[in-house]
Enzyme design. Sequence first.
Site, PDB file in Angstrom:
ATOM      1  N   ASP A  52     100.915 127.514  14.258  1.00  0.00           N
ATOM      2  CA  ASP A  52     100.960 126.045  14.344  1.00  0.00           C
ATOM      3  C   ASP A  52     101.130 125.584  15.788  1.00  0.00           C
ATOM      4  O   ASP A  52     100.548 124.589  16.206  1.00  0.00           O
ATOM      5  CB  ASP A  52     102.115 125.503  13.494  1.00  0.00           C
ATOM      6  CG  ASP A  52     101.782 125.539  12.006  1.00  0.00           C
ATOM      7  OD1 ASP A  52     100.578 125.559  11.673  1.00  0.00           O
ATOM      8  OD2 ASP A  52     102.726 125.547  11.193  1.00  0.00           O
ATOM      9  N   GLY A  53     101.935 126.313  16.539  1.00  0.00           N
ATOM     10  CA  GLY A  53     102.176 125.950  17.932  1.00  0.00           C
ATOM     11  C   GLY A  53     100.878 125.915  18.732  1.00  0.00           C
ATOM     12  O   GLY A  53     100.638 124.992  19.514  1.00  0.00           O
ATOM     13  N   GLU A 125     105.345 115.294  16.063  1.00  0.00           N
ATOM     14  CA  GLU A 125     106.405 114.303  16.261  1.00  0.00           C
ATOM     15  C   GLU A 125     106.616 113.981  17.736  1.00  0.00           C
ATOM     16  O   GLU A 125     106.202 114.722  18.623  1.00  0.00           O
ATOM     17  CB  GLU A 125     107.753 114.779  15.678  1.00  0.00           C
ATOM     18  CG  GLU A 125     108.538 115.791  16.479  1.00  0.00           C
ATOM     19  CD  GLU A 125     107.999 117.201  16.381  1.00  0.00           C
ATOM     20  OE1 GLU A 125     107.444 117.686  17.387  1.00  0.00           O
ATOM     21  OE2 GLU A 125     108.113 117.819  15.313  1.00  0.00           O
ATOM     22  N   ALA A 165     108.132 120.128  10.022  1.00  0.00           N
ATOM     23  CA  ALA A 165     108.568 120.831  11.237  1.00  0.00           C
ATOM     24  C   ALA A 165     109.995 120.407  11.605  1.00  0.00           C
ATOM     25  O   ALA A 165     110.894 120.481  10.770  1.00  0.00           O
ATOM     26  CB  ALA A 165     107.561 120.563  12.350  1.00  0.00           C
ATOM     27  N   TYR A 166     110.190 119.939  12.813  1.00  0.00           N
ATOM     28  CA  TYR A 166     111.525 119.570  13.303  1.00  0.00           C
ATOM     29  C   TYR A 166     112.218 118.608  12.323  1.00  0.00           C
ATOM     30  O   TYR A 166     113.401 118.763  11.993  1.00  0.00           O
ATOM     31  CB  TYR A 166     111.352 118.912  14.684  1.00  0.00           C
ATOM     32  CG  TYR A 166     112.573 118.882  15.568  1.00  0.00           C
ATOM     33  CD1 TYR A 166     113.811 119.355  15.139  1.00  0.00           C
ATOM     34  CD2 TYR A 166     112.469 118.378  16.875  1.00  0.00           C
ATOM     35  CE1 TYR A 166     114.904 119.324  15.985  1.00  0.00           C
ATOM     36  CE2 TYR A 166     113.572 118.345  17.719  1.00  0.00           C
ATOM     37  CZ  TYR A 166     114.782 118.809  17.270  1.00  0.00           C
ATOM     38  OH  TYR A 166     115.867 118.772  18.107  1.00  0.00           O
ATOM     39  N   LYS A 168     112.112 118.378   9.215  1.00  0.00           N
ATOM     40  CA  LYS A 168     112.678 119.031   8.037  1.00  0.00           C
ATOM     41  C   LYS A 168     113.998 119.719   8.367  1.00  0.00           C
ATOM     42  O   LYS A 168     114.899 119.787   7.528  1.00  0.00           O
ATOM     43  CB  LYS A 168     111.670 120.043   7.477  1.00  0.00           C
ATOM     44  CG  LYS A 168     112.033 120.571   6.109  1.00  0.00           C
ATOM     45  CD  LYS A 168     110.899 121.385   5.514  1.00  0.00           C
ATOM     46  CE  LYS A 168     111.283 121.880   4.134  1.00  0.00           C
ATOM     47  NZ  LYS A 168     112.465 122.756   4.148  1.00  0.00           N
ATOM     48  N   SER A 169     114.128 120.194   9.590  1.00  0.00           N
ATOM     49  CA  SER A 169     115.366 120.860   9.997  1.00  0.00           C
ATOM     50  C   SER A 169     116.553 119.907  10.049  1.00  0.00           C
ATOM     51  O   SER A 169     117.697 120.344  10.047  1.00  0.00           O
ATOM     52  CB  SER A 169     115.209 121.490  11.381  1.00  0.00           C
ATOM     53  OG  SER A 169     114.160 122.411  11.389  1.00  0.00           O
TER      54      SER A 169
HETATM   55  P1  NAP Z   1     108.338 126.946  17.987  1.00  0.00           P
HETATM   56  O1  NAP Z   1     109.702 126.750  18.520  1.00  0.00           O
HETATM   57  O2  NAP Z   1     107.744 128.283  18.018  1.00  0.00           O
HETATM   58  O3  NAP Z   1     108.191 126.320  16.506  1.00  0.00           O
HETATM   59  C1  NAP Z   1     109.175 126.378  15.560  1.00  0.00           C
HETATM   60  C2  NAP Z   1     108.559 126.673  14.221  1.00  0.00           C
HETATM   61  O4  NAP Z   1     107.968 125.485  13.681  1.00  0.00           O
HETATM   62  C3  NAP Z   1     107.462 127.726  14.239  1.00  0.00           C
HETATM   63  O5  NAP Z   1     107.723 128.577  13.151  1.00  0.00           O
HETATM   64  C4  NAP Z   1     106.194 126.926  14.026  1.00  0.00           C
HETATM   65  O6  NAP Z   1     105.185 127.665  13.381  1.00  0.00           O
HETATM   66  C5  NAP Z   1     106.709 125.856  13.125  1.00  0.00           C
HETATM   67  N1  NAP Z   1     105.900 124.643  13.004  1.00  0.00           N
HETATM   68  C6  NAP Z   1     105.252 123.936  13.965  1.00  0.00           C
HETATM   69  N2  NAP Z   1     104.670 122.851  13.436  1.00  0.00           N
HETATM   70  C7  NAP Z   1     104.936 122.878  12.111  1.00  0.00           C
HETATM   71  C8  NAP Z   1     104.616 122.023  11.034  1.00  0.00           C
HETATM   72  N3  NAP Z   1     103.893 120.914  11.210  1.00  0.00           N
HETATM   73  N4  NAP Z   1     105.071 122.342   9.796  1.00  0.00           N
HETATM   74  C9  NAP Z   1     105.810 123.448   9.597  1.00  0.00           C
HETATM   75  N5  NAP Z   1     106.165 124.284  10.572  1.00  0.00           N
HETATM   76  C10 NAP Z   1     105.736 124.001  11.822  1.00  0.00           C
HETATM   77  O7  NAP Z   1     107.370 125.915  18.752  1.00  0.00           O
HETATM   78  P2  NAP Z   1     105.870 125.634  18.406  1.00  0.00           P
HETATM   79  O8  NAP Z   1     105.289 126.718  17.569  1.00  0.00           O
HETATM   80  O9  NAP Z   1     105.215 125.286  19.671  1.00  0.00           O
HETATM   81  O10 NAP Z   1     105.948 124.348  17.485  1.00  0.00           O
HETATM   82  C11 NAP Z   1     106.368 123.125  17.999  1.00  0.00           C
HETATM   83  C12 NAP Z   1     107.158 122.407  16.964  1.00  0.00           C
HETATM   84  O11 NAP Z   1     108.383 123.079  16.736  1.00  0.00           O
HETATM   85  C13 NAP Z   1     107.574 121.016  17.360  1.00  0.00           C
HETATM   86  O12 NAP Z   1     106.526 120.112  17.176  1.00  0.00           O
HETATM   87  C14 NAP Z   1     108.748 120.781  16.446  1.00  0.00           C
HETATM   88  O13 NAP Z   1     108.329 120.213  15.232  1.00  0.00           O
HETATM   89  C15 NAP Z   1     109.262 122.157  16.116  1.00  0.00           C
HETATM   90  N6  NAP Z   1     110.636 122.291  16.568  1.00  0.00           N
HETATM   91  C16 NAP Z   1     111.584 122.506  15.625  1.00  0.00           C
HETATM   92  C17 NAP Z   1     112.920 122.550  15.961  1.00  0.00           C
HETATM   93  C18 NAP Z   1     113.920 122.756  14.887  1.00  0.00           C
HETATM   94  O14 NAP Z   1     113.525 122.929  13.733  1.00  0.00           O
HETATM   95  N7  NAP Z   1     115.195 122.735  15.191  1.00  0.00           N
HETATM   96  C19 NAP Z   1     113.314 122.401  17.290  1.00  0.00           C
HETATM   97  C20 NAP Z   1     112.312 122.204  18.241  1.00  0.00           C
HETATM   98  C21 NAP Z   1     110.981 122.146  17.862  1.00  0.00           C
HETATM   99  P3  NAP Z   1     104.294 128.787  14.139  1.00  0.00           P
HETATM  100  O15 NAP Z   1     105.165 129.974  14.232  1.00  0.00           O
HETATM  101  O16 NAP Z   1     103.119 128.975  13.243  1.00  0.00           O
HETATM  102  O17 NAP Z   1     103.911 128.247  15.497  1.00  0.00           O
HETATM  103 MN    MN Z   2     105.080 128.807  17.433  1.00  0.00          MN
END
Ligand code: NAP
Ligand code: MN
Length: 267
Positions: A52-53, A125, A165-166, A168-169
């Site tokens: 997804d990233g 987001e 993604a974020y 949901k957390s």
């Molecule tokens: P990352 O830190 O590797 O991503 C965190 C996880 O979120 C990875 O497992 C990624 O999947 C997954 N993900 C990304 N978009 C998603 C979506 N729309 N639905 C479900 N899961 C999703 O960073 P990244 O891969 O570059 O992804 C960026 C996203 O991470 C940001 O847009 C934000 O939503 C999310 N994020 C989450 C948190 C948190 O949950 N605390 C904190 C910061 C950012 P893949 O392994 O397939 O890439």
């Molecule tokens: Mn990723």
Amino acid sequence: MMTERRNLYFYHKEEPIIREKIDTLRKLAVDLGFTIVKDYKKANIVACFGGDGEFLQGVRRTGFRDDCLYVGTSTTDQLSLYCDFYIDNTLEIVESMTSQVIEVRRYPTIEVTVDNQASFYCLNEFSIQSNIVKTFIMDVYINDLHFETFRGDGVIVSTPTGSTAYNKSVNGAVVDPLLPCMQITELGSLNNNQYRTLGSPFILSHDKVLTLKVAKEGNEHPTMAMDNEALSIQHVENIQIKLSNKRIKTIKLKNNSFWDKVKRNFL
Ligand code: NAP
Ligand code: MN
């Protein structure tokens, strides 16, 4: 709808492990009459490889095109929210792109404008967070209504596909992408007799504009992110967020609704 989509652009990280597989796919595509383009502006199909990233990066690097089709391909043994194909399943990838009747899914995006100047799109987001040890204060407006004064760590404004993604957390709801809307979730809000926020996530429709006015005293340097990219703007006072007219198109496969994806990712 069938349109002649023949110009193919590949977005991927330069990783030796996937290089060979991508080369195989390239050759196959050329044999089938596709043109591989080096300039993404000439593409009508953008194939993103990774997770997804990488899909988010691929969409961003190619300018959030709403006139081309994005295809997410996983380079691991797991599919993700935006990646519906396995890189080893070349037949399925090529078949879906050559199919006469491609059904298309359209994902809402949001548009963020900072200080009435630069504007950006987000597919997952927009997030804004304090980068100081102290709490961070913002006035939150829905259209012209002063809704609340937020004090705490920050907020996340997510799209429907970003809702898994974020968002949901932090206990935001998962939203069907057929609903064009944006969801606001809080990060560590402080609630007391002086400061009060709604405390629960809320969802705005397409005709609403969310405005965040950052209160001055020492917190005009928040950390802002659009999907997985930091916004390099240092100083900010006023941020406007609304649903954009751009939608990101992906291929709609059988038995692969958004809720199928949610199930395969989480349940
Ligand atoms: P990352 O830190 O590797 O991503 C965190 C996880 O979120 C990875 O497992 C990624 O999947 C997954 N993900 C990304 N978009 C998603 C979506 N729309 N639905 C479900 N899961 C999703 O960073 P990244 O891969 O570059 O992804 C960026 C996203 O991470 C940001 O847009 C934000 O939503 C999310 N994020 C989450 C948190 C948190 O949950 N605390 C904190 C910061 C950012 P893949 O392994 O397939 O890439
Ligand atoms: Mn990723």
